[in-house]
Design a protein around this motif. Structure first.
Motif, mmCIF file in Angstrom:
data_model
loop_
_atom_site.group_PDB
_atom_site.id
_atom_site.type_symbol
_atom_site.label_atom_id
_atom_site.label_comp_id
_atom_site.label_asym_id
_atom_site.label_seq_id
_atom_site.Cartn_x
_atom_site.Cartn_y
_atom_site.Cartn_z
ATOM 1 N N GLU A 97 0.800 -1.226 0.000
ATOM 2 C CA GLU A 97 0.000 0.000 0.000
ATOM 3 C C GLU A 97 0.831 1.273 0.000
ATOM 4 O OE1 GLU A 97 -1.066 -0.045 4.700
ATOM 5 O OE2 GLU A 97 -1.602 -1.768 3.455
ATOM 6 N N ALA A 98 2.123 1.169 0.070
ATOM 7 C CA ALA A 98 2.988 2.348 0.087
ATOM 8 C C ALA A 98 4.273 2.039 -0.668
ATOM 9 C CB ALA A 98 3.318 2.743 1.529
ATOM 10 N N VAL A 99 4.915 3.082 -1.137
ATOM 11 C CA VAL A 99 6.236 2.945 -1.752
ATOM 12 C C VAL A 99 7.254 3.083 -0.629
ATOM 13 C CG1 VAL A 99 7.868 3.886 -3.424
ATOM 14 C CG2 VAL A 99 5.409 3.971 -3.901
ATOM 15 N N VAL A 100 8.047 2.052 -0.410
ATOM 16 C CA VAL A 100 9.080 2.087 0.621
ATOM 17 C C VAL A 100 10.371 2.537 -0.057
ATOM 18 C CG1 VAL A 100 10.381 0.763 2.324
ATOM 19 C CG2 VAL A 100 7.924 0.351 2.011
ATOM 20 N N ILE A 101 10.903 3.675 0.436
ATOM 21 C CA ILE A 101 12.030 4.327 -0.218
ATOM 22 C C ILE A 101 13.280 4.240 0.650
ATOM 23 C CG2 ILE A 101 12.924 6.521 -1.105
ATOM 24 C CD1 ILE A 101 9.967 7.336 -1.572
ATOM 25 N N ASP A 102 14.318 3.641 0.095
ATOM 26 C CA ASP A 102 15.648 3.665 0.686
ATOM 27 C C ASP A 102 16.272 4.956 0.182
ATOM 28 O OD1 ASP A 102 18.380 3.386 1.233
ATOM 29 O OD2 ASP A 102 18.337 1.212 0.948
ATOM 30 N N SER A 103 16.378 5.953 1.052
ATOM 31 C CA SER A 103 16.821 7.278 0.618
ATOM 32 C C SER A 103 18.338 7.460 0.711
ATOM 33 C CB SER A 103 16.105 8.362 1.435
ATOM 34 O OG SER A 103 16.454 8.246 2.795
ATOM 35 N N ARG A 104 19.051 6.358 0.915
ATOM 36 C CA ARG A 104 20.514 6.445 1.000
ATOM 37 C C ARG A 104 21.124 6.572 -0.390
ATOM 38 N NH1 ARG A 104 22.133 1.167 3.772
ATOM 39 N NH2 ARG A 104 20.630 0.407 2.251
ATOM 40 N N THR A 105 22.361 7.007 -0.427
ATOM 41 C CA THR A 105 23.063 7.088 -1.701
ATOM 42 C C THR A 105 23.246 5.675 -2.268
ATOM 43 O OG1 THR A 105 25.169 7.122 -0.513
ATOM 44 C CG2 THR A 105 24.233 9.258 -1.178
ATOM 45 N N ARG A 106 23.464 5.617 -3.559
ATOM 46 C CA ARG A 106 23.499 4.333 -4.278
ATOM 47 C C ARG A 106 24.504 3.338 -3.683
ATOM 48 N NH1 ARG A 106 19.988 1.709 -7.539
ATOM 49 N NH2 ARG A 106 21.121 0.019 -8.480
ATOM 50 N N ASP A 107 25.672 3.798 -3.248
ATOM 51 C CA ASP A 107 26.679 2.882 -2.711
ATOM 52 C C ASP A 107 26.171 2.184 -1.454
ATOM 53 O OD1 ASP A 107 26.783 5.450 -1.536
ATOM 54 O OD2 ASP A 107 28.839 5.168 -0.863
ATOM 55 N N TRP A 108 25.477 2.912 -0.590
ATOM 56 C CA TRP A 108 24.907 2.283 0.608
ATOM 57 C C TRP A 108 23.807 1.295 0.219
ATOM 58 C CZ3 TRP A 108 26.726 2.057 5.324
ATOM 59 C CH2 TRP A 108 27.568 3.055 5.800
ATOM 60 N N PHE A 109 22.945 1.684 -0.713
ATOM 61 C CA PHE A 109 21.853 0.829 -1.179
ATOM 62 C C PHE A 109 22.395 -0.485 -1.729
ATOM 63 C CE2 PHE A 109 19.047 -0.373 -4.813
ATOM 64 C CZ PHE A 109 17.884 -0.671 -4.103
ATOM 65 N N GLU A 110 23.438 -0.396 -2.538
ATOM 66 C CA GLU A 110 24.013 -1.596 -3.152
ATOM 67 C C GLU A 110 24.653 -2.521 -2.129
ATOM 68 O OE1 GLU A 110 26.485 -0.029 -6.260
ATOM 69 O OE2 GLU A 110 24.762 0.275 -7.587
ATOM 70 N N GLY A 111 24.972 -1.998 -0.940
ATOM 71 C CA GLY A 111 25.530 -2.827 0.123
ATOM 72 C C GLY A 111 24.495 -3.665 0.852
ATOM 73 N N GLY A 112 23.228 -3.500 0.519
ATOM 74 C CA GLY A 112 22.152 -4.271 1.123
ATOM 75 C C GLY A 112 21.014 -3.369 1.550
ATOM 76 N N THR A 113 19.788 -3.830 1.294
ATOM 77 C CA THR A 113 18.611 -3.028 1.614
ATOM 78 C C THR A 113 17.470 -3.915 2.080
ATOM 79 O OG1 THR A 113 17.223 -1.200 0.827
ATOM 80 C CG2 THR A 113 17.616 -3.014 -0.726
ATOM 81 N N ILE A 114 16.374 -3.288 2.427
ATOM 82 C CA ILE A 114 15.171 -3.986 2.868
ATOM 83 C C ILE A 114 14.445 -4.512 1.635
ATOM 84 C CG2 ILE A 114 12.924 -3.635 3.967
ATOM 85 C CD1 ILE A 114 14.339 -1.515 5.771
ATOM 86 N N PRO A 115 14.007 -5.779 1.640
ATOM 87 C CA PRO A 115 13.291 -6.319 0.485
ATOM 88 C C PRO A 115 12.069 -5.466 0.143
ATOM 89 C CG PRO A 115 13.850 -8.079 2.008
ATOM 90 C CD PRO A 115 14.169 -6.782 2.709
ATOM 91 N N GLY A 116 11.911 -5.164 -1.140
ATOM 92 C CA GLY A 116 10.769 -4.386 -1.607
ATOM 93 C C GLY A 116 11.016 -2.893 -1.659
ATOM 94 N N ALA A 117 12.147 -2.424 -1.111
ATOM 95 C CA ALA A 117 12.446 -0.991 -1.120
ATOM 96 C C ALA A 117 12.995 -0.570 -2.479
ATOM 97 C CB ALA A 117 13.458 -0.652 -0.029
ATOM 98 N N VAL A 118 12.687 0.672 -2.862
ATOM 99 C CA VAL A 118 13.259 1.262 -4.066
ATOM 100 C C VAL A 118 14.248 2.339 -3.635
ATOM 101 C CG1 VAL A 118 11.243 0.773 -5.498
ATOM 102 C CG2 VAL A 118 11.405 2.967 -4.324
ATOM 103 N N ASN A 119 15.276 2.532 -4.416
ATOM 104 C CA ASN A 119 16.299 3.525 -4.070
ATOM 105 C C ASN A 119 16.020 4.849 -4.772
ATOM 106 O OD1 ASN A 119 19.724 4.169 -4.831
ATOM 107 N ND2 ASN A 119 18.791 4.435 -2.853
#
Length: 198
Positions: A97-119
Motif C-alpha cells: 500500500e505504500a512505496v518504501v524508499i531507501d533514501s541512502r546514496t546508491r553505494d549504501w543501497f548496493e551494500g544491502g537493503t530492505i526487500p521491496g524498497a526502491v532507491n
C-alpha cells in the motif's frame, strides 16, 4: 479410495507446515514468524536470523560517530509525518500500500537493503516526485495524487531520510502521506531481519 488419499495429502501438508513453523525459533512476532513481500524480482520472505549468537559487525556495530554529520535524528523529522517501527514497515511492505524508499546514496543501497524498497537517494528526491504520484505544474509540483511513502536510511544517526522528507514537503508533498522508519538499516540489521542485495 480417493477420499483416503486426500486425507493423507492433507495430513502430510499439515505435518510439513507444523515442522516448518517449529524450525522458526526467532520469529518476527508471536503470531507472525515471517512476512512475504512482492518485489520486482519476485516474492521475498522476510525473516529474522535464526542464530541466537548472531551479532552486528563492521559499520553496523559502531555506536559513536562524529556529529556532525552523524547526529541523532529527532523522532519526527517534520510536522505531520508519522514515525513507524519495524512491524508497521512490514505491514506496508506486505500490503503493497505504500512505496518504501531507501533514501541512502546508491553505494549504501548496493551494500544491502530492505526487500521491496526502491532507491531514491535523498539528494535526488526533489527531481523524482513524478514517480511518487506528483504532477509537474508551473509552480513546481501538484501532489494532490501523491502516493503513501515510507522513507528510511542508515539509522537513528543518519540524516538522509529526514533531509529527503523535508525537501519533499517543501515541494508540496503532503506530510500525512509520509512515514519515517527512524531505525533504518542499523535497527533492521540489529533485529536480524532479511537484507537483500539489489
Amino acid at each position: 479410495m480417493a477420499f483416503g488419499r486426500t486425507l493423507t495429502v492433507i495430513a502430510s501438508l499439515l505435518a510439513a507446515g507444523a515442522a516448518a513453523a517449529e524450525e522458526i525459533k526467532v520469529g518476527i512476532a508471536s503470531d507472525r514468524p515471517t512476512v512475504t513481500v512482492a518485489t520486482p524480482d519476485g516474492p521475498v520472505e522476510i525473516s529474522r536470523d535464526q542464530n541466537p549468537e548472531a551479532k552486528l559487525e563492521g559499520d553496523w556495530a559502531l555506536t559513536s560517530r562524529e556529529c556532525p554529520p552523524f547526529c541523532i535524528q529527532p523522532m519526527t523529522p517534520a510536522e505531520g509525518v508519522t514515525t513507524i517501527g519495524e512491524l508497521e514497515l512490514l505491514d506496508l511492505l506486505e500490503g503493497g500500500e505504500a512505496v518504501v524508499i531507501d533514501s541512502r546514496t546508491r553505494d549504501w543501497f548496493e551494500g544491502g537493503t530492505i526487500p521491496g524498497a526502491v532507491n531514491i537517494p535523498y539528494n535526488e528526491i526533489g527531481d523524482q516526485l513524478g514517480d511518487l504520484g506528483c504532477e509537474p505544474d508551473f509552480e513546481g509540483w501538484d501532489c494532490a495524487g501523491a502516493k503513501e511513502v515510507a522513507l528510511f536510511c542508515n539509522g537513528l544517526w543518519c540524516g538522509q531520510s529526514p533531509s529527503a522528507i523535508r525537501v519533499m514537503i517543501s515541494l508540496g508533498y503532503p506530510p500525512e502521506r509520509i512515514r519515517y522508519y527512524r531505525g533504518g538499516m542499523q535497527s533492521w540489521r540489529l533485529l536480524g531481519l532479511t537484507v537483500v542485495q539489489p
